[in-house]
Design a protein around this motif. Sequence first.
Motif, mmCIF file in Angstrom:
data_model
loop_
_atom_site.group_PDB
_atom_site.id
_atom_site.type_symbol
_atom_site.label_atom_id
_atom_site.label_comp_id
_atom_site.label_asym_id
_atom_site.label_seq_id
_atom_site.Cartn_x
_atom_site.Cartn_y
_atom_site.Cartn_z
ATOM 1 N N LYS A 94 0.857 -1.182 0.000
ATOM 2 C CA LYS A 94 0.000 0.000 0.000
ATOM 3 C C LYS A 94 0.896 1.236 0.000
ATOM 4 N N VAL A 95 0.506 2.266 -0.732
ATOM 5 C CA VAL A 95 1.317 3.480 -0.801
ATOM 6 C C VAL A 95 0.549 4.641 -0.180
ATOM 7 N N LEU A 96 1.147 5.241 0.829
ATOM 8 C CA LEU A 96 0.594 6.430 1.463
ATOM 9 C C LEU A 96 1.457 7.607 1.046
ATOM 10 N N ALA A 110 -1.979 11.210 -8.273
ATOM 11 C CA ALA A 110 -1.419 10.265 -7.299
ATOM 12 C C ALA A 110 -2.423 9.183 -6.955
ATOM 13 N N LEU A 111 -3.663 9.564 -6.726
ATOM 14 C CA LEU A 111 -4.685 8.591 -6.375
ATOM 15 C C LEU A 111 -5.019 7.693 -7.564
ATOM 16 N N ARG A 112 -5.048 8.278 -8.756
ATOM 17 C CA ARG A 112 -5.311 7.474 -9.943
ATOM 18 C C ARG A 112 -4.170 6.515 -10.242
ATOM 19 N N ALA A 113 -2.962 6.906 -9.829
ATOM 20 C CA ALA A 113 -1.800 6.050 -10.072
ATOM 21 C C ALA A 113 -1.722 4.894 -9.079
ATOM 22 N N GLY A 114 -2.573 4.921 -8.053
ATOM 23 C CA GLY A 114 -2.629 3.776 -7.154
ATOM 24 C C GLY A 114 -2.379 4.050 -5.690
ATOM 25 N N ALA A 115 -2.239 5.318 -5.289
ATOM 26 C CA ALA A 115 -2.034 5.619 -3.871
ATOM 27 C C ALA A 115 -3.258 5.213 -3.052
ATOM 28 N N SER A 116 -3.001 4.672 -1.873
ATOM 29 C CA SER A 116 -4.094 4.301 -0.969
ATOM 30 C C SER A 116 -4.475 5.427 -0.023
ATOM 31 N N GLY A 117 -3.655 6.465 0.008
ATOM 32 C CA GLY A 117 -3.941 7.600 0.866
ATOM 33 C C GLY A 117 -3.052 8.769 0.500
ATOM 34 N N VAL A 135 -4.307 2.479 6.012
ATOM 35 C CA VAL A 135 -4.101 2.003 4.644
ATOM 36 C C VAL A 135 -3.646 0.550 4.645
ATOM 37 N N HIS A 136 -2.895 0.158 5.666
ATOM 38 C CA HIS A 136 -2.482 -1.245 5.771
ATOM 39 C C HIS A 136 -3.692 -2.159 5.920
ATOM 40 N N ALA A 137 -4.722 -1.654 6.592
ATOM 41 C CA ALA A 137 -5.945 -2.438 6.785
ATOM 42 C C ALA A 137 -6.840 -2.433 5.557
#
Length: 227
Positions: A94-96, A110-117, A135-137
């Motif tokens: 997960k990427v924060l 950033a969010l479209r590229a796959g960030a979880s937060g 985000v880990h959860a």
Amino acid sequence: MAEHPQGGTERATGEGHAIRVLLVDDHQVVRRGLRTFLEVQDDIEVVGEASDGTEGVAATEQLRPDVVLMDIKMPGMDGIEALRQLRALDNPAKVLVVTSFTEQRTVVPALRAGASGYVYKDIDPDALAGAIRSVHAGHVLLQPEVAGALLSQEDNNGGQGRGGSLTEREREVLGLIADGRSNREIARALVLSEKTVKTHVSNILMKLDLADRTQAALWAVRHGIGA
């Protein structure tokens, strides 16, 4: 050069191993500050550091962290491109995003590229630890002003008024997405197969003309569905 911690002793939490975190930021003082704080958390372990996107992608592949804290603006490969490469590799981390950039032009990519937060560097330290756990959860974690930027874009793209095209089951699935549930958790809650849930999610994104689950969750909250 990417930096790796010495010793490698893995701390355990009450539910198993500590959350393994990789720090990716071009400022050493920032990495040092993050490490100093995170290393006092019983359930979080810093497993390595990287100073740009290229090193961050390589370190993620090598170290297999659970969560990557990623800056956006870095020399060479920036955080957005690093996110794209990690997604292309189907990396489970997960990427924060932890950044000082507040413009919508960096939030949305950033969010479209796959960030979880997406949080800002002035976030309270305890809140940052909470964000890592969140985000880990499997939850989507956005500070209020970040969510506002995405909702603003949704309005600009004509996001209003499409909810009527959703079936009742799709609205149930959308509500659970807004609650931060994974496909597996949604399947269990609604007594469906994961394959069926994936189909519902795809239909929801298509009908609402949204790019990903993050936008779907924000759309749901804005329109009173779920969280």
